[in-house]
Enzyme design. Sequence first.
Site: not given
Length: 183
Positions: A22, A52, A56
Amino acid sequence: TDRLMPLLELPSVKDPRIVLLSSFGHWLTPFKFNLDSQFNYWPNLFWTLIRYGMAKCVGIQFTKSLAKRHLKVLSVSVHPGLILDTNLFTHLTEWPIIGTLFWLNFQILQYFFGVSIEEGCLSTIKCAASDELDINKDNGKYYSTFGVETTPSFIARNKEYAAENWAWTVKNLEAKGFRIENL
């Protein structure tokens, strides 16, 4: 991952683990989001960072969901650290004028907050192989630089949002012909 679980849960497999890479970039999404949202707006660079962060964030939620559904497999997510000496950001430094500013900012960030590629690997290796992690106390946790247990953002740790995103994922995978067995 779901298809690997029956193999990982075999009695002959010692200390099975799922380690999801992550990023602290999950903090770039400070609001509840819908996975159907594309966020294709101007300026693209800003919205790319939001997308993004969403990816994550969902990764952390996914790991927590795996930990709840598969109690025999240690599932953790890990942020390796701020590693800027890779080619990941090269395209940002190639822009006229702004690229120089990005390059300068990356140098400053790397100097004060960055870690080397080797140091970044430590957190991932710790989560994958360390005897310090235990399935009963560490399943579903988030680790950051050097393998330090860290609390993720409110959005990433919100159980309701995680359940919604899991359901969205299952529905979309089933629409493509993949069935998730352990709901």
